[in-house]
Design an enzyme around this catalytic site. Structure first.
Site, short mmCIF file in Angstrom:
data_model
loop_
_atom_site.label_atom_id
_atom_site.label_comp_id
_atom_site.label_asym_id
_atom_site.label_seq_id
_atom_site.Cartn_x
_atom_site.Cartn_y
_atom_site.Cartn_z
N HIS A 65 36.22 39.47 39.82
CA HIS A 65 35.64 38.34 38.94
C HIS A 65 34.37 38.66 37.93
O HIS A 65 33.22 38.22 37.89
CB HIS A 65 35.12 37.12 39.73
N HIS A 90 40.88 31.98 36.01
CA HIS A 90 40.66 32.80 37.31
C HIS A 90 39.96 34.01 37.08
O HIS A 90 38.63 33.99 37.14
CB HIS A 90 42.01 32.67 37.79
N ASP A 140 41.30 52.49 22.19
CA ASP A 140 41.80 53.69 22.90
C ASP A 140 42.15 53.50 24.18
O ASP A 140 43.08 54.26 24.75
CB ASP A 140 40.34 54.41 23.26
N TYR A 190 43.83 64.01 22.06
CA TYR A 190 42.54 63.90 22.62
C TYR A 190 42.25 64.40 23.93
O TYR A 190 43.46 64.39 24.79
CB TYR A 190 42.19 62.14 22.69
N GLY A 198 38.03 38.63 52.69
CA GLY A 198 36.59 37.83 52.73
C GLY A 198 36.05 38.74 53.64
O GLY A 198 35.04 38.16 54.55
N HIS A 258 41.60 43.58 41.41
CA HIS A 258 41.14 42.30 40.85
C HIS A 258 39.72 41.94 41.03
O HIS A 258 39.21 42.33 42.14
CB HIS A 258 42.06 41.26 41.63
N SER A 312 44.09 41.00 52.12
CA SER A 312 43.27 39.86 51.06
C SER A 312 44.12 38.84 50.80
O SER A 312 45.44 39.03 50.66
CB SER A 312 43.06 40.75 49.73
#
Lengths: 235, 235, 235, 235
Positions: free
Chosen positions: A97, A169, A120, A227, A45, A95, A74
């Site tokens: 959002h 989530h 890919d 590649y 936070g 992680h 965290s």
């Protein structure tokens, strides 16, 4: 201790903001030092303004205890720990959002492989977990989030599918190190948006044929990959 | 050799990033020197940061062999070569995974001409190729990608339709030189998005009448064109 | 008088523009000094270029009269006053026409809680008011806008739902101070867009289970909150 | 001659690019000097890079002949002229292919007034013209574009609806001067996008009640307007 890893993890967290994957304080990146059994992760936070390597929190991989920090890690730390303990080849976890990936997670839908852009990077779909049970939510929620990800990958190679949508989530991604996990978070957001726009044009679009999927994934990632440069070019 | 063309091609590749048409290393631009029979193209899988003209790879138009470089050319090189060999009037080729054009390619839909914005550049639709067969994918994939584009243009003038959607993959555009191909890639992305937004408002929208299509295309491109200055203005 | 609050309110108004929540002069932010019974708010219809703290208008909370300014306060002043008088815990109010939140307001739909992103800020949906009656529109319109917001919150805690959509108009948000109200306006715009994108993927998506809603809201806001640092970290 | 107007028109054209309403060379802005009977407009098909006031083209309002320039005026010049000759109160005209407004034009749909954001600027819908007939397209196309706009406004006050969608083409806006026309082009693009997003949430949304439409339009534009400062504040 772990000065280089702290720098990498701090930079990765700031890159999430720079790439538009994280607003406010919603997101976290971590890296691991397998030899020492330690994970470095963003504090909980805390604003990105003025965030520096010395604010990163060191946590023991074995027991989750904080080492060497006065800040709390965290709140998603237990999720990261479960992933590192189970997916032994990964070196970084992210992680976010981010908008489109989170929309797919909220819709509780896996992202089908609709074209070569996704092929890919993923050897097929981006999977979505089941919803946690009420008990799993009430008790040990963050570790259970990690466990349901692991459950989703029972029959999948995590390095061939370096991302998951946690139902209701948002996305978690990983990679060989923390910067690679950020890279995969960025690619995931693009393919999530691309899948949405594809379905808007043709709602019944099917996944690509497996022969095309294999061609693209394996020319970049298989033993016969052709590649990119044979070795990192010195630009 | 080909210093000016290398500069132009390098700049064009960087412009693709600057215009938001390419993220990561997903895209490539090339230019051709018809007199010398040589193509200049981006190296494969190389980051755009620090990319310079001397990193561009020179390839023989006749046999595809690399001339004058220690870097491998873009893995899409065989596609570019087929286009230059067949479409004799073009001087530059661009491939991207830009969001909206790629969504139409994934949906395997041609982009109808819904208004004058598209009609100013394309004399009708933006075509989409058929999907390659499993054999065409497994063997000589990149050259076959070029061949299926050529097949799609059997009855079309490539300079009146300077773009194609390769099914399940993404767009290729071209032009009189590499900068013109970049320009067309940028216009294509806009009209792809515009077509999507048009269908969102009125899903049954039909293509524009041919009289309006002709008016707009020909006032810019026909022998009686009256759009723009008679000669390049000296601003 | 109220120099610090004028600075805060001015900065908050400029932040609305910087964050893309306000274009033109469409929006306003205010803050309150409860001890003195005074509200500070943006002047009406004034450009953001060159806006300074001394242009902010001080208004009496009791009777709405302007104190200490030659400029007229925002035309939405009566709405702000009703909110401060009724919601005693709030210290700042923001009104915008931000794109996605306004679209939900125009559609006269509350925003369901589709995932943890929204649950981290709202203990459930973002409510939408009823439409004002013709009489309420013709007479005392701006104060009636405040009254219909209050009516919508009869059974809701405004600090657990720090935003409302005014039907056919746009969002109002609030918070413990004006900067917090701006923060909530920014979060609201993100969750409004996220809800739209979720429904595009799965039009029949239901709200999240209450156990997941409670978990996320309460780990940040409840008496047993464990998200963030115990005290503000000294970064 | 007309140095100030040339500066204003040049700046307005550049603002269209800065505000994201115009890409490439697709757009044009003009202003008029009613006393001298002259219009100043962007040259045709010229890049925005390096565009300066002295490149603006002066055209006679009476006969459309170029005065004082070696450059050709915008190919849309005849459309602008018809608008100035018929709508006597306007001082500036803008044409763009901005994304959302053009999508509505391609869909041949007027934009209904779904909320107060649009009602603050338009006293109702944004109208869309009929499609030109084949004859109108083949002969005197650009002037006929102006004429079909005028036809669409037979029963409307152009200053209460300062924009129109030309079917299958794109928007034209106007205002009391060229900067005001740019302002209206920017607002139009926002309300076009807002209407699209509103219909995505609730496809059957109806226009707002006339009492709310009148309230918002007239508090800003009617004889009893009370929005904004009584006189321009000296900030």
């Amino acid at each position: 201790m772990l000065e280089q890893l702290k720098q990498d993890v701090c930079k990765a967290n700031l890159n999430l903001v720079a790439e538009g994957l994280v607003i406010q304080s919603w997101g976290n990146a971590s890296g691991v030092d397998r030899e020492r059994g330690l994970m470095v992760i963003k504090p909980s936070g805390v604003s990105y303004d003025g965030m520096k390597p010395e604010h990163m929190v060191v946590v023991s991989l074995a027991d989750g205890k904080v080492v060497d920090s006065h800040l709390k890690p965290s709140s998603d730390t237990p999720t990261h720990l479960v992933l590192y303990r189970t997916f032994r080849e990964i070196g970084g976890v992210v992680h976010t959002h981010s908008l489109y990936a989170t929309a797919w997670a909220q819709a509780q839908r896996k992202i089908p492989s609709f074209g070569t852009t996704q092929a890919d990077y993923w050897h097929g779909e981006v999977p979505c977990t089941r919803l946690l049970t009420p008990d799993e939510i009430k008790n040990d929620y963050e570790a259970n989030t990690g466990r349901v990800i692991v459950e989703t990958f029972r029959k999948k190679n995590p390095l061939q599918h370096p991302a998951v949508l946690v139902a209701r989530h948002g996305p978690f991604t990983w990679g060989k190190d923390v910067q690679d996990a950020v890279h995969n978070a960025s690619v995931l957001e693009f393919v999530a948006r691309l899948a949405t726009e594809t379905l808007r044009i043709a709602p019944k679009t099917k996944p690509i044929p497996s022969v095309l999927l294999d061609k693209h994934f394996l020319r970049k990632h298989g033993p016969k990959a052709y590649y990119g440069q044979n070795q990192a070019p010195t630009l």
